[in-house]
Motif scaffolding. Structure first.
Motif, PDB file in Angstrom:
ATOM      1  N   UNK A 208    -110.911  24.436 -79.589  1.00  0.00           N
ATOM      2  CA  UNK A 208    -109.673  24.053 -80.475  1.00  0.00           C
ATOM      3  C   UNK A 208    -109.206  22.646 -80.160  1.00  0.00           C
ATOM      4  N   UNK A 209    -108.761  21.862 -81.377  1.00  0.00           N
ATOM      5  CA  UNK A 209    -108.488  20.281 -81.421  1.00  0.00           C
ATOM      6  C   UNK A 209    -106.970  20.318 -81.403  1.00  0.00           C
ATOM      7  N   UNK A 210    -106.494  19.322 -80.839  1.00  0.00           N
ATOM      8  CA  UNK A 210    -104.869  19.028 -80.875  1.00  0.00           C
ATOM      9  C   UNK A 210    -104.422  19.051 -82.211  1.00  0.00           C
ATOM     10  N   UNK A 211    -104.927  18.716 -83.222  1.00  0.00           N
ATOM     11  CA  UNK A 211    -104.468  18.768 -84.876  1.00  0.00           C
ATOM     12  C   UNK A 211    -104.487  20.167 -85.297  1.00  0.00           C
ATOM     13  N   UNK A 212    -104.969  20.931 -84.752  1.00  0.00           N
ATOM     14  CA  UNK A 212    -105.118  22.429 -85.134  1.00  0.00           C
ATOM     15  C   UNK A 212    -106.623  22.772 -85.843  1.00  0.00           C
ATOM     16  N   UNK A 213    -107.314  21.861 -85.911  1.00  0.00           N
ATOM     17  CA  UNK A 213    -108.770  21.951 -86.261  1.00  0.00           C
ATOM     18  C   UNK A 213    -109.478  22.518 -85.057  1.00  0.00           C
ATOM     19  N   UNK A 214    -111.111  22.615 -85.327  1.00  0.00           N
ATOM     20  CA  UNK A 214    -111.943  23.079 -84.500  1.00  0.00           C
ATOM     21  C   UNK A 214    -113.101  22.242 -84.498  1.00  0.00           C
ATOM     22  N   UNK A 215    -113.719  22.097 -83.093  1.00  0.00           N
ATOM     23  CA  UNK A 215    -115.007  21.525 -82.986  1.00  0.00           C
ATOM     24  C   UNK A 215    -115.878  22.766 -82.694  1.00  0.00           C
ATOM     25  N   UNK A 216    -117.080  22.501 -83.494  1.00  0.00           N
ATOM     26  CA  UNK A 216    -118.011  23.633 -83.343  1.00  0.00           C
ATOM     27  C   UNK A 216    -119.386  23.132 -82.875  1.00  0.00           C
TER      28      UNK A 216
ATOM     29  N   UNK B 216    -125.713  18.005 -77.910  1.00  0.00           N
ATOM     30  CA  UNK B 216    -126.076  17.475 -79.389  1.00  0.00           C
ATOM     31  C   UNK B 216    -124.786  17.333 -79.946  1.00  0.00           C
ATOM     32  N   UNK B 217    -124.751  16.437 -81.014  1.00  0.00           N
ATOM     33  CA  UNK B 217    -123.531  16.408 -81.974  1.00  0.00           C
ATOM     34  C   UNK B 217    -123.222  17.784 -82.509  1.00  0.00           C
ATOM     35  N   UNK B 218    -122.076  17.917 -82.718  1.00  0.00           N
ATOM     36  CA  UNK B 218    -121.580  19.432 -83.392  1.00  0.00           C
ATOM     37  C   UNK B 218    -120.748  18.950 -84.500  1.00  0.00           C
ATOM     38  N   UNK B 219    -119.974  19.669 -85.282  1.00  0.00           N
ATOM     39  CA  UNK B 219    -119.022  19.679 -86.255  1.00  0.00           C
ATOM     40  C   UNK B 219    -117.760  19.578 -85.673  1.00  0.00           C
ATOM     41  N   UNK B 220    -116.859  18.854 -86.574  1.00  0.00           N
ATOM     42  CA  UNK B 220    -115.510  18.719 -86.419  1.00  0.00           C
ATOM     43  C   UNK B 220    -114.826  19.239 -87.735  1.00  0.00           C
ATOM     44  N   UNK B 221    -114.079  20.113 -87.897  1.00  0.00           N
ATOM     45  CA  UNK B 221    -113.104  20.562 -88.837  1.00  0.00           C
ATOM     46  C   UNK B 221    -111.731  20.345 -88.745  1.00  0.00           C
ATOM     47  N   UNK B 222    -110.985  19.751 -89.487  1.00  0.00           N
ATOM     48  CA  UNK B 222    -109.640  19.550 -89.344  1.00  0.00           C
ATOM     49  C   UNK B 222    -108.968  21.104 -89.630  1.00  0.00           C
ATOM     50  N   UNK B 223    -107.717  20.733 -89.582  1.00  0.00           N
ATOM     51  CA  UNK B 223    -106.890  22.343 -89.541  1.00  0.00           C
ATOM     52  C   UNK B 223    -107.134  22.988 -90.935  1.00  0.00           C
ATOM     53  N   UNK B 224    -107.062  22.234 -91.980  1.00  0.00           N
ATOM     54  CA  UNK B 224    -106.954  22.633 -93.441  1.00  0.00           C
ATOM     55  C   UNK B 224    -108.544  23.016 -93.771  1.00  0.00           C
ATOM     56  N   UNK B 225    -109.514  22.320 -93.359  1.00  0.00           N
ATOM     57  CA  UNK B 225    -110.865  22.600 -93.474  1.00  0.00           C
ATOM     58  C   UNK B 225    -111.143  23.998 -92.700  1.00  0.00           C
ATOM     59  N   UNK B 226    -110.945  24.162 -91.395  1.00  0.00           N
ATOM     60  CA  UNK B 226    -110.921  25.488 -90.577  1.00  0.00           C
ATOM     61  C   UNK B 226    -110.714  26.429 -91.473  1.00  0.00           C
ATOM     62  N   UNK B 227    -109.305  26.401 -91.979  1.00  0.00           N
ATOM     63  CA  UNK B 227    -108.601  27.545 -92.764  1.00  0.00           C
ATOM     64  C   UNK B 227    -109.634  27.952 -94.001  1.00  0.00           C
TER      65      UNK B 227
END
Length: 64
Positions: free
Chosen positions: A25-33, A41-52
């Motif tokens: 979970x990220x502070x802005x409500x998004x997620x790191x995957x 290795x680098x992953x994927x970061x999704x903002x809260x709206x993208x995660x939904x």
């Protein structure tokens, strides 16, 4: 975002061979995957709206 400062979780559906996806979970409500086989290795970061949008797609079977 420093990957080491995140709290990563594996799905309860994951097997015991570390062949799964981890989510943090990220502070802005998004997620790191990331891929549990390659945690440095680098992953994927999704903002809260993208995660939904992603979660809705999963529930509708768009990725399977």
């Amino acid at each position: 975002m420093a990957s080491s400062s995140l709290v990563w979780r594996k799905s309860t559906y994951s097997g015991h061979d570390d062949n799964c996806v981890e989510i943090a979970s990220l502070a802005d409500g998004g997620r790191a995957v990331r891929d549990s086989k390659h945690p440095n290795k680098p992953g994927l970061t999704l903002g809260a709206a993208e995660w939904q949008v992603f979660i809705l797609g999963v529930k509708k079977g768009k990725f399977g």
